[in-house]
Design an enzyme around this catalytic site. Structure first.
Site, short mmCIF file in Angstrom:
data_model
loop_
_atom_site.label_atom_id
_atom_site.label_comp_id
_atom_site.label_asym_id
_atom_site.label_seq_id
_atom_site.Cartn_x
_atom_site.Cartn_y
_atom_site.Cartn_z
N ARG A 166 -47.80 -55.03 16.30
CA ARG A 166 -46.57 -54.41 16.12
C ARG A 166 -45.47 -55.09 16.91
O ARG A 166 -45.93 -55.55 17.99
CB ARG A 166 -46.84 -52.99 16.32
CG ARG A 166 -48.10 -52.23 15.68
CD ARG A 166 -48.24 -50.83 16.36
NE ARG A 166 -49.26 -49.88 15.53
CZ ARG A 166 -50.37 -49.93 15.94
NH1 ARG A 166 -51.00 -50.51 16.86
NH2 ARG A 166 -51.43 -49.27 15.15
N LYS A 190 -51.44 -48.77 20.59
CA LYS A 190 -51.06 -47.10 20.88
C LYS A 190 -52.18 -46.32 21.81
O LYS A 190 -53.36 -46.80 21.54
CB LYS A 190 -51.05 -46.56 19.31
CG LYS A 190 -49.93 -46.84 18.64
CD LYS A 190 -49.91 -46.00 17.36
CE LYS A 190 -48.36 -46.43 16.52
NZ LYS A 190 -48.41 -45.70 15.31
N HIS A 262 -42.83 -55.08 10.80
CA HIS A 262 -43.92 -54.47 10.07
C HIS A 262 -44.26 -54.93 8.66
O HIS A 262 -45.35 -54.93 8.31
CB HIS A 262 -43.53 -53.02 9.96
CG HIS A 262 -44.74 -51.89 10.34
ND1 HIS A 262 -45.21 -52.04 11.78
CD2 HIS A 262 -45.42 -51.07 9.66
CE1 HIS A 262 -46.16 -51.23 11.78
NE2 HIS A 262 -46.52 -50.63 10.59
N ARG A 265 -46.67 -57.77 9.26
CA ARG A 265 -48.11 -57.05 9.79
C ARG A 265 -48.70 -56.92 8.30
O ARG A 265 -49.77 -57.18 8.16
CB ARG A 265 -47.74 -55.69 10.33
CG ARG A 265 -48.88 -55.01 10.74
CD ARG A 265 -48.67 -53.96 11.84
NE ARG A 265 -49.33 -52.74 12.26
CZ ARG A 265 -50.49 -52.84 12.78
NH1 ARG A 265 -50.82 -53.73 13.57
NH2 ARG A 265 -51.32 -51.72 13.07
N HIS A 288 -55.69 -49.77 14.12
CA HIS A 288 -55.62 -48.72 13.41
C HIS A 288 -56.88 -47.68 14.09
O HIS A 288 -57.97 -48.14 14.39
CB HIS A 288 -55.83 -48.64 12.00
CG HIS A 288 -54.81 -49.22 11.16
ND1 HIS A 288 -54.70 -49.82 10.04
CD2 HIS A 288 -53.36 -49.12 11.69
CE1 HIS A 288 -53.71 -50.05 10.00
NE2 HIS A 288 -52.90 -49.95 10.58
N TYR A 297 -53.75 -50.98 2.38
CA TYR A 297 -53.54 -52.43 1.78
C TYR A 297 -54.73 -52.79 0.59
O TYR A 297 -54.34 -53.51 -0.35
CB TYR A 297 -54.22 -53.19 2.99
CG TYR A 297 -53.24 -53.16 4.07
CD1 TYR A 297 -51.78 -53.48 4.01
CD2 TYR A 297 -53.61 -52.69 5.32
CE1 TYR A 297 -50.89 -53.19 5.23
CE2 TYR A 297 -52.76 -52.42 6.27
CZ TYR A 297 -51.46 -52.66 6.12
OH TYR A 297 -50.63 -52.69 7.36
#
Length: 320
Positions: A166, A190, A262, A265, A288, A297
């Site tokens: 990211r 994150k 993004h 990504r 994730h 995806y």
């Protein structure tokens, strides 16, 4: 300290939400409470969190302000988290936000660049990353800074595309984040979670040459705790600077649609999936927390398969 302040401190220090997320949640809660009264005590805050008031707030966002379903869902998530916190604190018997139906969001397939486009970009900018160009960097003169900036901008695209990290994770990289011995980059994602992403020898070499170029421009080397990617003045990169680099660099190869970190990504994730990479491995690479976030995806790959089928299958071309 108000209940709002306690909640924001909780999601920052305990839940490890990013500073940006904490700031957004704080703005949402303040916005909601400002519509209830000019000033609210803790007791008034709790009393204002009813299903009817939350539903009215949702309607005002959709109809009154004309916000998108995605943005409204973000507002509702912030209020939902605040209510969950108050339930855990024993101040609410149940979560009133759970009784409010959220607006349905249309699922848009992620923007993905063609492989040929990315190959063309790296071919056209290859000269920027050559070792021979280091001899042209004499210090802080205009030409040297321009050549260094071209090298850095290409490296930004290269890291984003090769690793799928990211924008915030890219900005957070330090020199020590690159482990040449183990051939990986350590990324803080994150929730402050650390993950390791394998990188190629070619990317490691390009990072090393960039650090050498940076040392020649600045007159000194970078320490392990220094930021990996910096501005012309040596400061850590910031979000809009990265966005500008991505827009400018992808414009070189004629990308006319959305240009964003993004999207790079999305592109590498879709490319890996098309090449047969296990979806769980892609999930770990992207950081994730849930496989559901990675499965978007697969929809992109299925859509590509459908187009190939319609264009190539003899029966499909004749209408079945």
């Amino acid at each position: 300290m108000t209940l709002t302040d306690k909640y924001l401190r909780h999601i920052s220090s305990v839940r490890r939400y990013s500073d940006r997320t904490v700031d957004i949640y704080g703005q949402v809660i303040s916005d909601f409470l400002s519509l209830q009264a000019d000033s609210l005590s803790d007791g008034d805050i709790v009393a204002s969190l009813t299903p009817d008031r939350i539903r009215n707030y949702e309607v005002s966002l959709l109809d009154g302000r004309g916000l998108s379903s995605r943005t409204v869902n973000l507002h509702m998530s912030a209020l939902n988290g605040f209510c969950r916190f108050l339930v855990a604190e024993g101040l609410l018997a149940s979560n009133p936000a759970n009784m409010v139906i959220r607006p349905r969001m249309s699922r848009n397939l992620p923007v993905v660049y063609r492989q040929g486009t990315m190959d063309e970009y790296f071919r056209r900018t290859e000269h920027c990353a050559l070792k021979e160009n280091l001899d042209l960097l004499k210090g802080g003169d205009e030409t040297s800074v321009r050549l260094w900036k071209e090298r850095r901008d290409r490296l930004i695209i290269r890291i984003l595309y090769d690793t799928g990290i990211r924008r915030s994770e890219l900005i957070g990289l330090d020199v020590a984040s690159v482990d040449r011995g183990r051939k990986c980059i350590r990324v803080r994602g994150k929730g402050n979670k650390i993950r390791e992403i394998p990188v190629s020898d070619a990317l490691l070499e390009e990072i090393l040459l960039y650090l050498l170029a940076t040392a020649q421009i600045r007159g000194c080397g970078s320490g392990p705790e220094d930021p990996l990617l910096v501005t012309e003045k040596g400061a850590r990169l910031y979000p809009m600077a990265v966005q500008r680099v991505v827009v400018n660099e992808l414009s070189l190869v004629g990308v006319t649609g959305r240009k964003s970190p993004h999207a790079l990504r999305h592109t590498i994730a879709t490319g890996l999936l098309d090449a047969g990479t296990d979806i769980n491995s892609i999930k770990e690479m992207l950081g994730h927390s849930s496989l559901a976030a990675t499965q978007v995806y697969t929809h992109t790959s299925v859509e590509k398969l459908k187009k190939s089928y319609i264009n190539a299958h003899p029966r499909a071309k004749r209408g079945g």
